[in-house]
Design a protein around this motif. Sequence first.
Motif, PDB file in Angstrom:
ATOM      1  N   ALA A  28      56.738 -26.449   8.120  1.00  0.00           N
ATOM      2  CA  ALA A  28      55.725 -27.208   8.864  1.00  0.00           C
ATOM      3  C   ALA A  28      55.939 -28.712   8.748  1.00  0.00           C
ATOM      4  N   GLY A  29      56.809 -29.130   7.819  1.00  0.00           N
ATOM      5  CA  GLY A  29      57.022 -30.560   7.607  1.00  0.00           C
ATOM      6  C   GLY A  29      55.962 -31.179   6.717  1.00  0.00           C
ATOM      7  N   ILE A  30      55.150 -30.351   6.072  1.00  0.00           N
ATOM      8  CA  ILE A  30      54.087 -30.839   5.183  1.00  0.00           C
ATOM      9  C   ILE A  30      54.686 -31.298   3.858  1.00  0.00           C
ATOM     10  N   GLU A  31      55.722 -30.605   3.403  1.00  0.00           N
ATOM     11  CA  GLU A  31      56.386 -30.933   2.141  1.00  0.00           C
ATOM     12  C   GLU A  31      57.888 -30.954   2.352  1.00  0.00           C
ATOM     13  N   GLN A  32      58.566 -31.673   1.473  1.00  0.00           N
ATOM     14  CA  GLN A  32      60.021 -31.731   1.483  1.00  0.00           C
ATOM     15  C   GLN A  32      60.572 -30.500   0.755  1.00  0.00           C
ATOM     16  N   PRO A  33      61.804 -30.100   1.077  1.00  0.00           N
ATOM     17  CA  PRO A  33      62.414 -29.020   0.317  1.00  0.00           C
ATOM     18  C   PRO A  33      62.394 -29.347  -1.175  1.00  0.00           C
ATOM     19  N   SER A  34      62.214 -28.333  -2.002  1.00  0.00           N
ATOM     20  CA  SER A  34      62.088 -28.568  -3.440  1.00  0.00           C
ATOM     21  C   SER A  34      63.386 -29.023  -4.084  1.00  0.00           C
ATOM     22  N   SER A  35      64.504 -28.774  -3.438  1.00  0.00           N
ATOM     23  CA  SER A  35      65.783 -29.217  -3.986  1.00  0.00           C
ATOM     24  C   SER A  35      66.709 -29.584  -2.813  1.00  0.00           C
ATOM     25  N   GLU A  36      67.190 -30.801  -2.832  1.00  0.00           N
ATOM     26  CA  GLU A  36      68.098 -31.227  -1.769  1.00  0.00           C
ATOM     27  C   GLU A  36      69.379 -30.390  -1.766  1.00  0.00           C
ATOM     28  N   ILE A  61      56.749 -22.201   3.851  1.00  0.00           N
ATOM     29  CA  ILE A  61      55.926 -22.417   5.043  1.00  0.00           C
ATOM     30  C   ILE A  61      55.570 -23.895   5.163  1.00  0.00           C
ATOM     31  N   LYS A  62      55.241 -24.542   4.058  1.00  0.00           N
ATOM     32  CA  LYS A  62      54.922 -25.972   4.081  1.00  0.00           C
ATOM     33  C   LYS A  62      56.150 -26.805   4.445  1.00  0.00           C
ATOM     34  N   VAL A  63      57.318 -26.402   3.961  1.00  0.00           N
ATOM     35  CA  VAL A  63      58.556 -27.103   4.314  1.00  0.00           C
ATOM     36  C   VAL A  63      58.828 -26.933   5.807  1.00  0.00           C
ATOM     37  N   LEU A  78      52.632 -20.601  11.990  1.00  0.00           N
ATOM     38  CA  LEU A  78      52.977 -21.980  12.328  1.00  0.00           C
ATOM     39  C   LEU A  78      52.887 -22.260  13.825  1.00  0.00           C
ATOM     40  N   ARG A  79      53.068 -21.248  14.635  1.00  0.00           N
ATOM     41  CA  ARG A  79      52.875 -21.431  16.078  1.00  0.00           C
ATOM     42  C   ARG A  79      51.408 -21.735  16.371  1.00  0.00           C
ATOM     43  N   ASP A  80      50.503 -21.026  15.678  1.00  0.00           N
ATOM     44  CA  ASP A  80      49.073 -21.185  15.915  1.00  0.00           C
ATOM     45  C   ASP A  80      48.450 -22.325  15.117  1.00  0.00           C
ATOM     46  N   ASN A  81      49.049 -22.648  13.978  1.00  0.00           N
ATOM     47  CA  ASN A  81      48.511 -23.683  13.092  1.00  0.00           C
ATOM     48  C   ASN A  81      49.695 -24.445  12.507  1.00  0.00           C
ATOM     49  N   PRO A  82      50.148 -25.501  13.187  1.00  0.00           N
ATOM     50  CA  PRO A  82      51.360 -26.187  12.755  1.00  0.00           C
ATOM     51  C   PRO A  82      51.234 -26.960  11.439  1.00  0.00           C
ATOM     52  N   SER A  83      50.032 -27.071  10.911  1.00  0.00           N
ATOM     53  CA  SER A  83      49.842 -27.807   9.661  1.00  0.00           C
ATOM     54  C   SER A  83      48.859 -27.063   8.750  1.00  0.00           C
ATOM     55  N   PRO A  84      49.236 -25.858   8.307  1.00  0.00           N
ATOM     56  CA  PRO A  84      48.290 -25.038   7.541  1.00  0.00           C
ATOM     57  C   PRO A  84      48.124 -25.508   6.095  1.00  0.00           C
ATOM     58  N   GLY A  85      46.929 -25.330   5.582  1.00  0.00           N
ATOM     59  CA  GLY A  85      46.664 -25.559   4.172  1.00  0.00           C
ATOM     60  C   GLY A  85      46.885 -24.268   3.402  1.00  0.00           C
ATOM     61  N   ASP A  86      46.697 -24.335   2.101  1.00  0.00           N
ATOM     62  CA  ASP A  86      46.907 -23.154   1.261  1.00  0.00           C
ATOM     63  C   ASP A  86      46.042 -21.974   1.692  1.00  0.00           C
ATOM     64  N   ALA A  87      44.780 -22.233   1.999  1.00  0.00           N
ATOM     65  CA  ALA A  87      43.878 -21.142   2.398  1.00  0.00           C
ATOM     66  C   ALA A  87      44.340 -20.499   3.708  1.00  0.00           C
ATOM     67  N   ASP A  88      44.821 -21.328   4.639  1.00  0.00           N
ATOM     68  CA  ASP A  88      45.327 -20.805   5.912  1.00  0.00           C
ATOM     69  C   ASP A  88      46.553 -19.920   5.683  1.00  0.00           C
ATOM     70  N   ILE A  89      47.442 -20.394   4.826  1.00  0.00           N
ATOM     71  CA  ILE A  89      48.659 -19.632   4.520  1.00  0.00           C
ATOM     72  C   ILE A  89      48.294 -18.324   3.841  1.00  0.00           C
ATOM     73  N   ASP A  90      47.411 -18.403   2.856  1.00  0.00           N
ATOM     74  CA  ASP A  90      47.005 -17.186   2.144  1.00  0.00           C
ATOM     75  C   ASP A  90      46.388 -16.169   3.099  1.00  0.00           C
ATOM     76  N   ALA A  91      45.539 -16.643   4.007  1.00  0.00           N
ATOM     77  CA  ALA A  91      44.881 -15.734   4.947  1.00  0.00           C
ATOM     78  C   ALA A  91      45.899 -15.095   5.895  1.00  0.00           C
ATOM     79  N   ALA A  92      46.822 -15.897   6.415  1.00  0.00           N
ATOM     80  CA  ALA A  92      47.799 -15.384   7.380  1.00  0.00           C
ATOM     81  C   ALA A  92      48.811 -14.446   6.737  1.00  0.00           C
ATOM     82  N   MET A  93      49.115 -14.683   5.478  1.00  0.00           N
ATOM     83  CA  MET A  93      50.163 -13.920   4.804  1.00  0.00           C
ATOM     84  C   MET A  93      49.622 -12.806   3.919  1.00  0.00           C
ATOM     85  N   SER A  94      48.317 -12.671   3.826  1.00  0.00           N
ATOM     86  CA  SER A  94      47.710 -11.736   2.874  1.00  0.00           C
ATOM     87  C   SER A  94      48.097 -10.276   3.112  1.00  0.00           C
ATOM     88  N   GLY A  95      48.436  -9.916   4.325  1.00  0.00           N
ATOM     89  CA  GLY A  95      48.800  -8.534   4.614  1.00  0.00           C
ATOM     90  C   GLY A  95      50.268  -8.228   4.411  1.00  0.00           C
TER      91      GLY A  95
END
Length: 161
Positions: free
Chosen positions: A149-157, A145-147, A113-130
């Motif tokens: 980044a502010g891309i998505e809301q928490p799944s449960s308030e 990670i999406k929460v 998130l420091r390097d890519n503040p708005s990652p997509g699924d492929a970015d997340i998969d690549a960064a977290m694959s190891g």
Amino acid sequence: MITFTINGEQQSLDVDPAMPILWVVREKLGMTGTKFGCGIAQCGACTVHLDGEPIRSCSMPLAAAEGREITTIEGISGEDGGINAVQEAWISEQVPQCGYCQSGQIMAATALLRDNPSPGDADIDAAMSGNICRCGTYKRIRQAIKVAAGIEQPSSEETAA
């Protein structure tokens, strides 16, 4: 004598320069948030940052940290000194089951998130694959990670409170 900075504090240690950073952090400095997983840099449980880049501390000798900055899970925090956005999202999304791999997961996600503040699924998969999660919480890790980044809301308030 090897001199480095860890979580903002300068350290000078007289240890074998080949000693892995993981064991220096855990055994010499008493910071046990970084975990030993596989010992061969394959699982990611031991992930810390070296000059801001995620590394596997189980296989990186302390000599590589000479004059550099190490950041462990104990050294990441929010601007107010509390937990950071990634840690907050990990809680809201109830990511951990056993929790063993989570400090390494959080360190990898923080660097992403420091390097890519708005990652997509492929970015997340690549960064977290190891980083391996034996409990298989990959879907919750991605959501957290999406929460963060502010891309998505928490799944449960309820869990966000």
